[in-house]
Design a protein around this motif. Structure first.
Motif, short mmCIF file in Angstrom:
data_model
loop_
_atom_site.label_atom_id
_atom_site.label_comp_id
_atom_site.label_asym_id
_atom_site.label_seq_id
_atom_site.Cartn_x
_atom_site.Cartn_y
_atom_site.Cartn_z
N ASP A 1 -19.22 63.27 18.04
CA ASP A 1 -18.09 63.40 18.84
C ASP A 1 -17.82 65.09 18.68
OD1 ASP A 1 -15.15 62.73 19.71
OD2 ASP A 1 -14.96 64.33 18.08
N PRO A 2 -17.73 65.75 19.95
CA PRO A 2 -17.83 66.94 19.88
C PRO A 2 -16.42 67.75 19.13
CG PRO A 2 -17.81 66.20 22.23
CD PRO A 2 -17.44 65.15 21.49
N THR A 3 -15.30 67.15 19.37
CA THR A 3 -14.30 67.66 18.37
C THR A 3 -14.66 67.77 16.72
OG1 THR A 3 -12.55 67.26 19.98
CG2 THR A 3 -11.77 67.31 17.79
N ARG A 4 -15.25 66.66 16.28
CA ARG A 4 -15.50 66.45 14.96
C ARG A 4 -16.76 67.23 14.73
NH1 ARG A 4 -14.26 60.94 15.94
NH2 ARG A 4 -16.29 60.38 16.37
N ALA A 5 -17.75 67.71 15.48
CA ALA A 5 -18.55 68.52 15.21
C ALA A 5 -18.13 69.96 15.34
CB ALA A 5 -19.73 68.33 16.42
N GLN A 6 -17.15 70.38 16.06
CA GLN A 6 -16.77 71.82 15.98
C GLN A 6 -15.92 71.93 14.71
OE1 GLN A 6 -14.59 71.95 19.87
NE2 GLN A 6 -15.58 73.72 19.96
N LEU A 7 -15.19 70.84 14.44
CA LEU A 7 -14.40 70.84 13.00
C LEU A 7 -15.44 71.08 11.96
CD1 LEU A 7 -11.81 68.03 13.64
CD2 LEU A 7 -11.28 70.65 13.48
N LEU A 8 -16.56 70.53 11.96
CA LEU A 8 -17.47 70.64 10.66
C LEU A 8 -18.13 71.78 10.66
CD1 LEU A 8 -19.05 66.89 11.07
CD2 LEU A 8 -17.81 67.87 9.27
N TYR A 9 -18.44 72.48 11.89
CA TYR A 9 -19.11 73.92 12.09
C TYR A 9 -17.95 74.86 11.51
CZ TYR A 9 -23.41 72.30 13.25
OH TYR A 9 -24.70 71.58 13.34
N ALA A 10 -16.88 74.52 11.88
CA ALA A 10 -15.70 75.52 11.35
C ALA A 10 -15.65 75.48 9.91
CB ALA A 10 -14.23 75.13 12.03
N LEU A 11 -15.52 74.45 9.26
CA LEU A 11 -15.61 74.16 7.90
C LEU A 11 -16.91 74.92 7.32
CD1 LEU A 11 -14.11 70.74 7.59
CD2 LEU A 11 -12.79 72.83 6.88
N LEU A 12 -17.88 74.55 7.84
CA LEU A 12 -19.49 75.26 7.44
C LEU A 12 -19.28 76.66 7.48
CD1 LEU A 12 -22.27 74.81 6.86
CD2 LEU A 12 -22.87 75.27 9.33
N GLU A 13 -18.64 77.41 8.51
CA GLU A 13 -18.54 78.93 8.44
C GLU A 13 -17.52 79.24 7.63
OE1 GLU A 13 -20.78 80.93 10.08
OE2 GLU A 13 -21.74 78.91 10.73
N ALA A 14 -16.31 78.63 7.48
CA ALA A 14 -15.05 79.32 6.90
C ALA A 14 -15.16 78.74 5.42
CB ALA A 14 -13.92 78.73 7.50
N GLY A 15 -15.76 77.78 5.00
CA GLY A 15 -15.74 77.07 3.60
C GLY A 15 -14.64 76.32 3.24
N GLU A 16 -13.38 76.64 3.78
CA GLU A 16 -12.30 75.74 3.40
C GLU A 16 -11.14 76.21 4.54
OE1 GLU A 16 -10.83 74.37 -0.65
OE2 GLU A 16 -9.75 76.10 -0.19
N LEU A 17 -10.51 75.37 5.35
CA LEU A 17 -9.31 75.42 6.29
C LEU A 17 -8.48 74.32 6.18
CD1 LEU A 17 -11.29 76.57 9.41
CD2 LEU A 17 -9.79 78.09 7.97
N CYS A 18 -7.27 74.83 6.02
CA CYS A 18 -6.15 73.43 6.59
C CYS A 18 -6.08 73.12 7.75
CB CYS A 18 -4.79 74.31 5.91
SG CYS A 18 -3.98 75.31 6.99
N VAL A 19 -5.29 72.20 8.04
CA VAL A 19 -5.10 71.40 9.44
C VAL A 19 -4.73 72.63 10.37
CG1 VAL A 19 -3.85 69.62 10.69
CG2 VAL A 19 -4.81 69.05 8.48
N CYS A 20 -3.60 73.25 10.04
CA CYS A 20 -3.13 74.16 11.24
C CYS A 20 -4.21 75.48 11.45
CB CYS A 20 -1.66 74.90 10.84
SG CYS A 20 -2.01 75.77 9.12
N ASP A 21 -5.13 75.75 10.63
CA ASP A 21 -6.15 76.59 10.76
C ASP A 21 -7.17 76.07 11.77
OD1 ASP A 21 -4.68 78.66 9.30
OD2 ASP A 21 -5.98 78.30 7.46
N LEU A 22 -7.50 74.66 11.23
CA LEU A 22 -8.44 74.14 12.08
C LEU A 22 -8.23 73.74 13.58
CD1 LEU A 22 -9.60 71.60 9.36
CD2 LEU A 22 -11.19 73.19 10.63
N THR A 23 -6.84 73.53 14.00
CA THR A 23 -6.24 73.30 14.91
C THR A 23 -6.30 74.48 15.84
OG1 THR A 23 -4.43 71.64 14.09
CG2 THR A 23 -4.03 72.94 16.04
N GLU A 24 -6.10 75.63 15.30
CA GLU A 24 -6.08 76.96 16.07
C GLU A 24 -7.67 77.46 16.23
OE1 GLU A 24 -3.66 79.12 17.35
OE2 GLU A 24 -2.35 77.70 16.81
N THR A 25 -8.37 76.98 15.38
CA THR A 25 -9.83 77.46 15.47
C THR A 25 -10.62 76.60 16.72
OG1 THR A 25 -9.86 77.85 13.31
CG2 THR A 25 -12.03 77.50 14.29
N VAL A 26 -10.24 75.27 16.65
CA VAL A 26 -10.94 74.55 17.67
C VAL A 26 -10.14 74.23 18.79
CG1 VAL A 26 -12.55 73.40 15.90
CG2 VAL A 26 -10.67 72.29 16.65
#
Length: 122
Positions: A45-70
């Motif tokens: 799933d493209p959204t899940r893939a983006q979330l995973l890569y965001a976590l890969l790059e940032a290490g750790e994020l909350c939902v609001c940070d992930l929402t803004e990022t992707v």
């Protein structure tokens, strides 16, 4: 067109029994194949893939940070994280009222790194 079809066909009707047996011994089980397919379906799933890569790059994020990022809704992020958490791909850490998500382990990191490398290879 016939030349291409010929590439996908055997020139003999007799399989190499030793090679088949050796390969069959190393195959994943039917249960492992189902679990692998489910894992790749989650990652597909493209959204899940983006979330995973965001976590890969940032290490750790909350939902609001992930929402803004992707740039997707917090509902979509929460739903995706629930699926990924249930599958053991991400884990959450509570800090007060916030939950911070990260990749579950080094295997997930390696899978994402290798996948991106494969895409960039071609």
């Amino acid at each position: 067109m016939e030349a291409v079809a010929g590439l996908d066909a055997c020139t003999t009707v007799e399989p190499d029994e030793a090679r088949v047996a050796a390969t069959r011994d190393r195959l994943v089980t039917a249960e492992e194949a189902v679990r692998l397919a489910e894992l790749f379906r989650l990652l597909g799933d493209p959204t899940r893939a983006q979330l995973l890569y965001a976590l890969l790059e940032a290490g750790e994020l909350c939902v609001c940070d992930l929402t803004e990022t992707v740039e997707v809704s917090d509902t979509a992020v929460s739903h995706a994280l629930r699926l990924l958490r249930t599958a053991g791909i991400v884990v959450g850490r509570r800090s007060g009222r916030m939950i911070y998500y990260r990749l579950a382990d080094a295997h997930v990191r390696m899978l994402l790194d290798l996948s991106r490398e494969h895409l960039r290879h071609g």
